[in-house]
Design a protein around this motif. Structure first.
Motif, PDB file in Angstrom:
ATOM      1  N   LYS B   2       0.828  -1.214   0.000  1.00 56.06           N
ATOM      2  CA  LYS B   2       0.000   0.000   0.000  1.00 56.06           C
ATOM      3  C   LYS B   2       0.868   1.273   0.000  1.00 56.06           C
ATOM      4  O   LYS B   2       1.841   1.348   0.754  1.00 56.06           O
ATOM      5  CB  LYS B   2      -0.880  -0.037   1.255  1.00 56.06           C
ATOM      6  CG  LYS B   2      -2.128   0.767   1.175  1.00 56.06           C
ATOM      7  CD  LYS B   2      -2.952   0.547   2.442  1.00 56.06           C
ATOM      8  CE  LYS B   2      -3.369   1.912   2.984  1.00 56.06           C
ATOM      9  NZ  LYS B   2      -3.522   1.984   4.398  1.00 56.06           N
ATOM     10  N   PRO B   3       0.513   2.281  -0.797  1.00 55.11           N
ATOM     11  CA  PRO B   3       1.242   3.549  -0.712  1.00 55.11           C
ATOM     12  C   PRO B   3       1.205   4.077   0.724  1.00 55.11           C
ATOM     13  O   PRO B   3       0.184   3.982   1.404  1.00 55.11           O
ATOM     14  CB  PRO B   3       0.468   4.478  -1.648  1.00 55.11           C
ATOM     15  CG  PRO B   3      -0.210   3.583  -2.607  1.00 55.11           C
ATOM     16  CD  PRO B   3      -0.526   2.324  -1.832  1.00 55.11           C
ATOM     17  N   GLY B   4       2.322   4.611   1.163  1.00 50.35           N
ATOM     18  CA  GLY B   4       2.390   5.114   2.532  1.00 50.35           C
ATOM     19  C   GLY B   4       3.048   4.125   3.489  1.00 50.35           C
ATOM     20  O   GLY B   4       3.462   4.489   4.578  1.00 50.35           O
ATOM     21  N   ARG B   6       5.688   2.023   5.383  1.00 53.18           N
ATOM     22  CA  ARG B   6       7.101   2.272   5.670  1.00 53.18           C
ATOM     23  C   ARG B   6       7.809   0.935   5.798  1.00 53.18           C
ATOM     24  O   ARG B   6       7.365   0.049   6.507  1.00 53.18           O
ATOM     25  CB  ARG B   6       7.250   3.057   6.976  1.00 53.18           C
ATOM     26  CG  ARG B   6       6.564   4.409   6.943  1.00 53.18           C
ATOM     27  CD  ARG B   6       7.473   5.471   6.386  1.00 53.18           C
ATOM     28  NE  ARG B   6       8.396   5.963   7.386  1.00 53.18           N
ATOM     29  CZ  ARG B   6       8.172   7.056   8.112  1.00 53.18           C
ATOM     30  NH1 ARG B   6       7.080   7.749   7.943  1.00 53.18           N
ATOM     31  NH2 ARG B   6       9.048   7.462   9.005  1.00 53.18           N
ATOM     32  N   MET B  17       9.579   4.831   2.152  1.00 53.93           N
ATOM     33  CA  MET B  17       8.134   4.890   2.143  1.00 53.93           C
ATOM     34  C   MET B  17       7.681   4.524   0.734  1.00 53.93           C
ATOM     35  O   MET B  17       8.234   5.025  -0.245  1.00 53.93           O
ATOM     36  CB  MET B  17       7.624   6.282   2.487  1.00 53.93           C
ATOM     37  CG  MET B  17       6.101   6.303   2.650  1.00 53.93           C
ATOM     38  SD  MET B  17       5.425   7.961   2.847  1.00 53.93           S
ATOM     39  CE  MET B  17       5.482   8.552   1.158  1.00 53.93           C
ATOM     40  N   VAL B  18       6.691   3.659   0.650  1.00 53.30           N
ATOM     41  CA  VAL B  18       6.174   3.250  -0.659  1.00 53.30           C
ATOM     42  C   VAL B  18       5.310   4.366  -1.228  1.00 53.30           C
ATOM     43  O   VAL B  18       4.365   4.824  -0.579  1.00 53.30           O
ATOM     44  CB  VAL B  18       5.333   1.955  -0.540  1.00 53.30           C
ATOM     45  CG1 VAL B  18       4.720   1.583  -1.888  1.00 53.30           C
ATOM     46  CG2 VAL B  18       6.170   0.826   0.018  1.00 53.30           C
ATOM     47  N   ILE B  19       5.659   4.874  -2.411  1.00 52.35           N
ATOM     48  CA  ILE B  19       4.841   5.894  -3.081  1.00 52.35           C
ATOM     49  C   ILE B  19       3.909   5.217  -4.076  1.00 52.35           C
ATOM     50  O   ILE B  19       2.736   5.530  -4.167  1.00 52.35           O
ATOM     51  CB  ILE B  19       5.730   6.929  -3.809  1.00 52.35           C
ATOM     52  CG1 ILE B  19       6.550   7.710  -2.780  1.00 52.35           C
ATOM     53  CG2 ILE B  19       4.870   7.884  -4.636  1.00 52.35           C
ATOM     54  CD1 ILE B  19       7.488   8.724  -3.382  1.00 52.35           C
ATOM     55  N   ARG B  20       4.452   4.275  -4.853  1.00 54.37           N
ATOM     56  CA  ARG B  20       3.647   3.468  -5.774  1.00 54.37           C
ATOM     57  C   ARG B  20       3.942   2.015  -5.447  1.00 54.37           C
ATOM     58  O   ARG B  20       5.095   1.650  -5.255  1.00 54.37           O
ATOM     59  CB  ARG B  20       4.041   3.769  -7.213  1.00 54.37           C
ATOM     60  CG  ARG B  20       2.890   4.193  -8.084  1.00 54.37           C
ATOM     61  CD  ARG B  20       3.343   4.584  -9.473  1.00 54.37           C
ATOM     62  NE  ARG B  20       4.223   5.748  -9.457  1.00 54.37           N
ATOM     63  CZ  ARG B  20       3.782   6.993  -9.310  1.00 54.37           C
ATOM     64  NH1 ARG B  20       2.499   7.235  -9.166  1.00 54.37           N
ATOM     65  NH2 ARG B  20       4.613   8.012  -9.301  1.00 54.37           N
ATOM     66  N   LYS B  56      15.867  10.682  -2.002  1.00 56.18           N
ATOM     67  CA  LYS B  56      15.811  10.279  -3.412  1.00 56.18           C
ATOM     68  C   LYS B  56      14.635   9.333  -3.602  1.00 56.18           C
ATOM     69  O   LYS B  56      14.297   8.540  -2.717  1.00 56.18           O
ATOM     70  CB  LYS B  56      17.098   9.571  -3.827  1.00 56.18           C
ATOM     71  CG  LYS B  56      18.293  10.505  -3.926  1.00 56.18           C
ATOM     72  CD  LYS B  56      18.230  11.361  -5.186  1.00 56.18           C
ATOM     73  CE  LYS B  56      19.414  12.314  -5.227  1.00 56.18           C
ATOM     74  NZ  LYS B  56      19.133  13.491  -6.061  1.00 56.18           N
ATOM     75  N   ARG B  57      14.063   9.421  -4.806  1.00 54.92           N
ATOM     76  CA  ARG B  57      12.995   8.480  -5.143  1.00 54.92           C
ATOM     77  C   ARG B  57      13.582   7.403  -6.031  1.00 54.92           C
ATOM     78  O   ARG B  57      14.374   7.694  -6.930  1.00 54.92           O
ATOM     79  CB  ARG B  57      11.848   9.209  -5.831  1.00 54.92           C
ATOM     80  CG  ARG B  57      11.055  10.054  -4.843  1.00 54.92           C
ATOM     81  CD  ARG B  57       9.971  10.852  -5.515  1.00 54.92           C
ATOM     82  NE  ARG B  57      10.506  11.863  -6.390  1.00 54.92           N
ATOM     83  CZ  ARG B  57       9.801  12.462  -7.350  1.00 54.92           C
ATOM     84  NH1 ARG B  57       8.553  12.108  -7.552  1.00 54.92           N
ATOM     85  NH2 ARG B  57      10.345  13.380  -8.101  1.00 54.92           N
ATOM     86  N   LEU B  68      10.381   6.166  -1.698  1.00 56.55           N
ATOM     87  CA  LEU B  68      11.100   7.359  -1.255  1.00 56.55           C
ATOM     88  C   LEU B  68      12.015   6.943  -0.108  1.00 56.55           C
ATOM     89  O   LEU B  68      11.551   6.345   0.872  1.00 56.55           O
ATOM     90  CB  LEU B  68      10.107   8.415  -0.759  1.00 56.55           C
ATOM     91  CG  LEU B  68      10.732   9.636  -0.070  1.00 56.55           C
ATOM     92  CD1 LEU B  68      11.428  10.540  -1.089  1.00 56.55           C
ATOM     93  CD2 LEU B  68       9.672  10.437   0.682  1.00 56.55           C
ATOM     94  N   CYS B  69      13.299   7.227  -0.250  1.00 57.17           N
ATOM     95  CA  CYS B  69      14.221   6.887   0.834  1.00 57.17           C
ATOM     96  C   CYS B  69      14.085   7.930   1.933  1.00 57.17           C
ATOM     97  O   CYS B  69      14.357   9.115   1.705  1.00 57.17           O
ATOM     98  CB  CYS B  69      15.660   6.851   0.310  1.00 57.17           C
ATOM     99  SG  CYS B  69      16.852   6.575   1.640  1.00 57.17           S
TER     100      CYS B  69
END
Lengths: 499, 96
Positions: B2-4, B6, B17-20, B56-57, B68-69
């Motif tokens: 899920k996005p968000g 960790r 953090m997962v963005i996609r 960085k992404r 996202l790191c």
């Protein structure tokens, strides 16, 4: 997702670095994060559903914004300039809330609503005390980070909702983490209840650009702060820039040599003003930002190089771009559509539609997005063949004369070309023959003679066509604007209705 | 994923953090990442030891995965054994 991540990352990377300066106090990113965690604990303990700020800008704004995010409830910055009756209606809509700022006013206007009120200094002090025992955990809540009431220039204020995912989408897509140099400083002077006030906090914190806060805009204080804090970046609305330049013209002196970049937005920038600014600040980078509350701030921008290119170009189509809002951000899509929702070709006027992660298009209880996620901005505009977006007004401002749609912008542009006209506005006025017809109000340039009505009618007839010729003409001392520099067309319309 | 969400590295300090999202296994330093850090850190694979950079992404070739790191570390990021690369976005002037 939670926007508190932005402050956490800044605090991880530079806990001791100064993140905010306000009223002489300097806050490090570490201190801001701890205060936000403390505020979250305090807010959660009250069990209230919203946290509102009814105050000028101060450290309480970011502490409440991130505190609310950690507590999983919406942050609602309220416009303290609203009249009592309008503010009372908004207070009722968020009851029961934690409210920071003007406690007396809340108790006077909405006494029975069960609000939990705190003065700014008490809220900040209590957040700092609670920080020692706060868990720092984030609550998900409904996923809403910010709720902003729209200014309501055309109807009752709408409660626009920005989710954590919208705001994070905007910041992560447009701002490079820790991109600012240690000495960089961003002067924030827009009110906290405006979307630009929110995005300024988020962007600056993520770029780790020190925020220098001016609690309420004043041109002399702005000039003083730039010099005292060696400010490198600033955002202003056009009226603020006009007032700053007025002070400089009147002889105000300040060392502005640190100022690398000025971004502006929030209202139409008069061509004359931006040209004057480019001349006055030859080494400053200017950026024009176009955005809406519902889009988490900027969706298109005209960058520094484009400003200078347009300013120095002899090609009229390149020069005209100084009056555009630039090109869409790489992270959003923009289309111009007609009234039936059909996409229009380059160069044709229609309504601006936008789609992207940062676009919420959501209000309390309803979404304005279409099935494919496009948001109708209600702004009217067109794009040139280079993809530069030009705004011509609000779609709701279109004048419908006998079934023919007339954009006020085309008439205003013609009027502005008259050497004696300083400002011009065209609105729909009631007409027994056509239903609606054109009314114009102008402000005459100081020292110039007022142009005759026939002269103005002829100008429009020659340049446009007869349907655009105004039925009514008013000459005013000034046009009505709100404090953000937004032209209040409704008031101009009322002026004609009352005559 | 899920996005968000960790995720923490099990072999270094990296946190993302997962963005996609992705259905694949998100790895760091050659080992699967987890929502909780293990009591004892695993061993960093030399094949995935170029490090992660804060802020960085990281994306895969198709752009389906984006991370996202949020904390840097010695391990480098991968999905199902395929290394991710940093997403290079055009630098925009500050507009706020």
């Amino acid at each position: 997702m939670n926007i508190s991540l932005l402050l956490q990352m800044a605090a991880d990377a530079g806990a001791e670095r100064t993140g905010l300066v306000c009223d002489g106090r300097r806050w490090t990113y570490g201190e801001l994060l701890r205060a936000a965690q403390g505020a979250a604990a305090t807010i959660s303990a009250t069990g209230r559903s919203h946290i509102a700020l009814l105050d000028e800008s101060s450290e309480a704004a970011p502490i409440a914004l991130f505190g609310a995010a950690l507590a999983g409830i919406p942050y609602v910055p309220l416009n303290y300039r609203l009249a009592d009756a309008d503010l009372a209606a908004l207070l009722e809509r968020i009851a029961p809330a934690c409210i920071i700022g003007d406690v007396e006013r809340v108790e006077r206007l909405n006494p029975e609503a069960g609000h939990d009120c705190a003065r700014r200094e008490d809220f900040v002090a209590s957040a700092e005390v609670s920080a020692a025992t706060a868990s720092g955990e984030e609550q998900e809540g409904e996923g809403i980070a910010v709720q902003i009431f729209t200014s309501g220039t055309t109807a009752a204020p709408k409660a626009a909702i920005l989710r954590h995912s919208n705001l994070l989408g905007y910041i992560l897509g447009t701002v490079e983490f820790c991109a600012a140099a240690e000495d960089d400083a961003q002067l924030v002077c827009v009110p906290p209840y405006h979307i630009a006030g929110i995005s300024a906090l988020l962007s600056s914190i993520y770029a780790m650009r020190r925020i220098v806060m001016l609690p309420a805009f004043d041109p002399d204080k702005w000039l003083e702060l730039v010099a005292a804090e060696r400010v490198t970046n600033a955002f202003v609305v056009p009226t603020m820039l006009a007032r700053i330049i007025e002070r400089i013209d009147a002889g105000a002196t300040a060392d502005l040599s640190s100022l690398q970049a000025i971004a502006y937005g929030g209202g139409r920038m008069p061509m004359e003003l931006i040209e004057r600014a480019l001349h006055l600040f030859p080494n400053t980078n200017f950026t024009n930002a176009y955005g809406l509350t519902e889009t988490s701030s900027t969706i298109a921008l005209l960058g520094p190089q484009e400003h200078r290119q347009a300013h120095s170009s002899d090609d009229p189509s390149i020069r005209a771009r100084l009056g555009s809002v630039g090109q869409p951000l790489p992270t959003v899509e923009i289309e111009i559509r007609d009234e039936d929702g059909q996409v229009l070709p380059t160069g044709q006027r229609g309504e601006v539609y936008v789609r992207g992660e940062q676009v919420s298009g959501e209000y309390r209880g309803r979404s304005a997005l279409d099935a494919d996620g496009w948001f109708p901005t209600r702004d009217a505009g067109w794009m040139d063949d280079g993809g530069y977006l030009f705004l011509t007004g609000r779609a709701d401002d279109v004048i419908v004369r006998g079934g023919e749609n007339i954009s006020p912008g085309e008439i205003e542009d013609v009027l502005m070309a008259h050497p004696s006209v300083a400002e011009a506005v065209a609105v729909g006025v009631p007409s027994t023959e056509w239903g609606e017809a054109v009314g114009i109000a102008i402000v005459v340039r100081p020292g110039h003679e007022t142009p005759g009505e026939e002269e103005l009618r002829k100008l429009i007839r020659d340049r446009l066509r007869s349907s655009r010729v105004p039925e009514q003409i008013a000459v005013l001392g000034e046009l009505p604007y709100n404090e953000m520099g937004k032209l209040l067309r409704r008031q101009v319309r009322e002026l004609f209705n009352n005559n | 994923m899920k996005p968000g969400t960790r995720l923490k590295s099990t072999v270094c300090d990296t946190e993302v953090m997962v963005i996609r999202g992705t259905d694949g296994a998100v790895e760091c330093g050659g080992a699967p990442m987890a929502e909780e850090r293990p009591a004892a850190a695993g061993v960093l694979s030399p094949d995935f030891s170029e490090g992660s950079q804060m802020g960085k992404r990281y994306v895969d070739e198709g752009g389906a995965v984006e991370l996202l790191c949020v904390k840097p570390g010695k391990g480098s990021l991968a999905v199902d054994g395929v290394a991710l690369r940093t997403k290079d976005a055009k630098a925009l002037p500050s507009s706020d």
